[in-house]
Design an enzyme around this catalytic site. Structure first.
Site, mmCIF file in Angstrom:
data_model
loop_
_atom_site.group_PDB
_atom_site.id
_atom_site.type_symbol
_atom_site.label_atom_id
_atom_site.label_comp_id
_atom_site.label_asym_id
_atom_site.label_seq_id
_atom_site.Cartn_x
_atom_site.Cartn_y
_atom_site.Cartn_z
ATOM 1 C CG ASN A 37 2.534 -65.097 -96.576
ATOM 2 O OD1 ASN A 37 1.334 -65.310 -96.678
ATOM 3 N ND2 ASN A 37 3.143 -64.079 -97.171
ATOM 4 N NE ARG A 147 11.000 -53.547 -99.680
ATOM 5 C CZ ARG A 147 10.424 -54.749 -99.818
ATOM 6 N NH1 ARG A 147 10.963 -55.813 -99.243
ATOM 7 N NH2 ARG A 147 9.306 -54.894 -100.484
ATOM 8 C CE1 TYR A 159 4.929 -60.706 -102.591
ATOM 9 C CE2 TYR A 159 7.232 -60.304 -102.104
ATOM 10 C CZ TYR A 159 5.962 -60.647 -101.689
ATOM 11 O OH TYR A 159 5.732 -60.917 -100.371
ATOM 12 C CG ASP A 217 13.590 -57.996 -100.503
ATOM 13 O OD1 ASP A 217 14.350 -58.863 -100.957
ATOM 14 O OD2 ASP A 217 12.682 -58.231 -99.673
ATOM 15 C CG HIS A 219 11.635 -60.282 -103.124
ATOM 16 N ND1 HIS A 219 11.222 -59.058 -103.585
ATOM 17 C CD2 HIS A 219 11.183 -60.357 -101.858
ATOM 18 C CE1 HIS A 219 10.542 -58.431 -102.649
ATOM 19 N NE2 HIS A 219 10.509 -59.195 -101.586
ATOM 20 C CD GLU A 243 15.279 -57.920 -97.619
ATOM 21 O OE1 GLU A 243 15.092 -56.697 -97.513
ATOM 22 O OE2 GLU A 243 14.413 -58.761 -97.352
ATOM 23 C CD GLU A 269 12.464 -62.087 -96.604
ATOM 24 O OE1 GLU A 269 12.769 -60.902 -96.433
ATOM 25 O OE2 GLU A 269 11.515 -62.449 -97.324
ATOM 26 N NE ARG A 290 15.567 -58.539 -94.360
ATOM 27 C CZ ARG A 290 14.410 -58.024 -93.972
ATOM 28 N NH1 ARG A 290 14.314 -57.402 -92.814
ATOM 29 N NH2 ARG A 290 13.334 -58.131 -94.722
ATOM 30 C CG HIS A 319 11.185 -61.045 -92.625
ATOM 31 N ND1 HIS A 319 10.465 -62.194 -92.873
ATOM 32 C CD2 HIS A 319 10.950 -60.229 -93.666
ATOM 33 C CE1 HIS A 319 9.826 -62.075 -94.025
ATOM 34 N NE2 HIS A 319 10.100 -60.886 -94.529
ATOM 35 C CD GLU A 346 10.571 -55.959 -93.725
ATOM 36 O OE1 GLU A 346 11.084 -56.993 -93.248
ATOM 37 O OE2 GLU A 346 10.099 -55.897 -94.868
ATOM 38 C CD1 TRP A 409 8.789 -67.706 -104.249
ATOM 39 C CD2 TRP A 409 9.166 -65.516 -103.970
ATOM 40 N NE1 TRP A 409 7.595 -67.058 -104.237
ATOM 41 C CE2 TRP A 409 7.789 -65.714 -104.071
ATOM 42 C CE3 TRP A 409 9.645 -64.203 -103.806
ATOM 43 C CZ2 TRP A 409 6.872 -64.664 -104.011
ATOM 44 C CZ3 TRP A 409 8.751 -63.169 -103.740
ATOM 45 C CH2 TRP A 409 7.368 -63.394 -103.835
HETATM 46 C C1 CS2 Z 1 9.733 -59.331 -97.999
HETATM 47 C C2 CS2 Z 1 8.490 -60.015 -97.495
HETATM 48 O O1 CS2 Z 1 9.592 -57.937 -96.123
HETATM 49 C C3 CS2 Z 1 10.346 -58.437 -96.941
HETATM 50 O O2 CS2 Z 1 11.535 -58.241 -96.969
HETATM 51 O O3 CS2 Z 1 10.692 -60.155 -98.543
HETATM 52 O O4 CS2 Z 1 7.410 -59.250 -97.913
HETATM 53 C C4 CS2 Z 1 8.303 -61.449 -97.916
HETATM 54 O O5 CS2 Z 1 8.182 -61.531 -99.293
HETATM 55 C C5 CS2 Z 1 7.102 -62.041 -97.238
HETATM 56 O O6 CS2 Z 1 7.272 -61.972 -95.871
HETATM 57 C C6 CS2 Z 1 6.877 -63.480 -97.665
HETATM 58 O O7 CS2 Z 1 5.960 -64.068 -96.826
HETATM 59 MG MG MG Z 2 12.713 -59.554 -98.024
#
Ligand code: CS2
Ligand code: MG
Length: 409
Positions: A37, A147, A159, A217, A219, A243, A269, A290, A319, A346, A409
């Protein structure tokens, strides 16, 4: 059987996907997901300019040898671009092996250990009524776990929280959010977040009772001590997992978090190698792995790390956001069905447009995800449909504190 060509297809049906298609002299083809991504074209170039020609003439059945050839043979190891490229080759070879054998990939991995995969979906809301509606909709869709992400007073756009009510049918992850030549910038405030989040979980538990498995999450935005504090504050709400609390380059940091809270922890992830998990697994510092097949080098290494995790009673939570393509999602669904230590998958579901490009045998019925019984991974790419959706530059947002400092992030 010999590989005759390896083609890279970049398509953007609501978001960008990079797919590797390997063709053999017997006419069998295999697909692999190489989507990274916001950095998609780097992996496409790695595959096209440095890997494709190495595959021509190879026996596609030699999955382990090809993986080691691309990983050990290259001198420069690891990293998200390299490992997403190797992942795509690995998946495509499993796809070919399954088609050649006339078996779905999960059969090649030892057969099903369960009837289907328990999933969680992404509920979010800018306020509690919107969040509750979103939770209800996910339960109606069949998710057994949800979630929870919520707006935070003092943070204008967050986000993971849909910009519109999800009931209207607009899901934030299907929008081309972030399309453009620069990453959007968002404001972050850890204090406001830590203060607000436990109140959200209290309200959700009051509304939905004690039994619904809830996830959250972070992040990677907290320090270890902040993560420990949050884990502790959320204990009364009995989370399924918390997470990505803190950036996990320092695996040892999880010792501090683990020491202070019984809230189960999930991470990985953004990991792309078994070494990223070593301390976390051997010291039992997490509860869920993850990693995604797409970013961890494919089915082959993901299977190995899950076997190691099993020694420590640690389960999978692969993930599965929408930037994992239907091919990548299928790869990990086959693995999840086969391994003993599956935890949860997920599952956000891809957009309608994505389904016109990738035709899938996967089903989501009676609350369970199943990769289907089509030989191979069970995904076919409609190249004409893919060509109708050319690549569009897109970036994930980045975060700044109120004073302008870039945040994790
Ligand atoms: C997120 C994702 O799914 C998740 O747990 O952390 O949306 C993540 O931010 C994206 O895959 C980033 O590309
Ligand atoms: Mg995540």
């Amino acid at each position: 059987m010999r590989i005759t060509s390896a083609d890279i297809i970049v398509t953007s049906p609501t978001r960008n996907f990079v797919t590797l298609k390997i063709t053999t002299d017997e006419g069998i083809t295999g697909l692999g997901d190489a989507t990274l991504n916001g950095r998609e074209l780097a992996v496409a170039a790695y595959l096209r300019d440095h890997v494709a020609q190495l595959l021509i003439g190879r026996d596609p059945h030699r999955i382990e040898d090809t993986w080691q050839y691309l990983y050990r043979g290259a001198y420069w190891r690891r990293g998200p671009v390299t490992m997403a490229a190797i992942a795509a080759v690995d998946m495509a070879l499993w796809d070919i092996k399954g088609k050649a054998a006339g078996l779905p990939v999960y059969q090649l991995l030892g057969g099903a250990s369960r009837t289907g995969l328990m999933t969680y979906g992404h509920a979010s809301g800018r306020d509690l009524p919107e969040l509750f509606d979103s939770v209800r909709r996910h339960i109606e869709e069949g998710h057994q776990a949800v979630r929870i992400q919520s707006s935070v007073p003092g943070i204008p756009a967050l986000y993971g929280v849909a910009a519109q009510p999800q009931a209207s049918g607009v899901r934030y992850d299907h929008e081309p959010a972030g399309r453009g030549s620069r990453p959007p910038e968002e404001v972050w405030n850890t204090h406001a977040y830590l203060h607000h989040l436990p109140t959200v979980f209290e309200a959700v538990r009051n509304e939905f009772g004690p039994d619904l498995p809830l996830l959250h999450d972070g992040h990677h935005r907290m320090t270890p001590i902040q993560a420990a504090k949050l884990g502790k504050a959320l204990e009364p709400y009995d989370l399924f997992w918390l997470e990505d609390t803190t950036p996990a380059e320092h695996q040892e940091a999880f010792r501090l978090i683990r020491h202070h809270t019984t809230t189960p922890l999930a991470v990985g992830e953004v990991f792309n190698h078994a070494a990223d998990f070593r301390t976390l697994l051997t010291e039992r510092l997490i509860d869920y792995v993850r990693a995604a097949a797409t970013h961890f080098g494919g089915i082959t290494p993901l299977r190995k790390i899950m076997d190691t995790a099993a020694e420590y009673q640690i389960k999978s939570g692969f993930h599965g956001p929408t930037d994992i393509s239907p091919v990548g999602l299928a790869a990990q669904a086959h693995l999840g069905l086969a391994i003993h230590n599956f935890g949860i998958q997920e599952y956000m579901g891809h957009s309608e447009a994505t389904h016109t490009v990738f035709r899938q045998s996967m089903t989501f019925k009676d609350g369970l995800l199943h990769p289907g019984d089509t030989p191979g991974l069970g995904v076919e790419l409609d190249e004409e449909a893919a060509a109708a959706h050319p690549y569009q530059q897109a970036y994930l947002p980045c975060n700044r504190l109120a004073d302008g400092t870039i945040h994790d992030w």
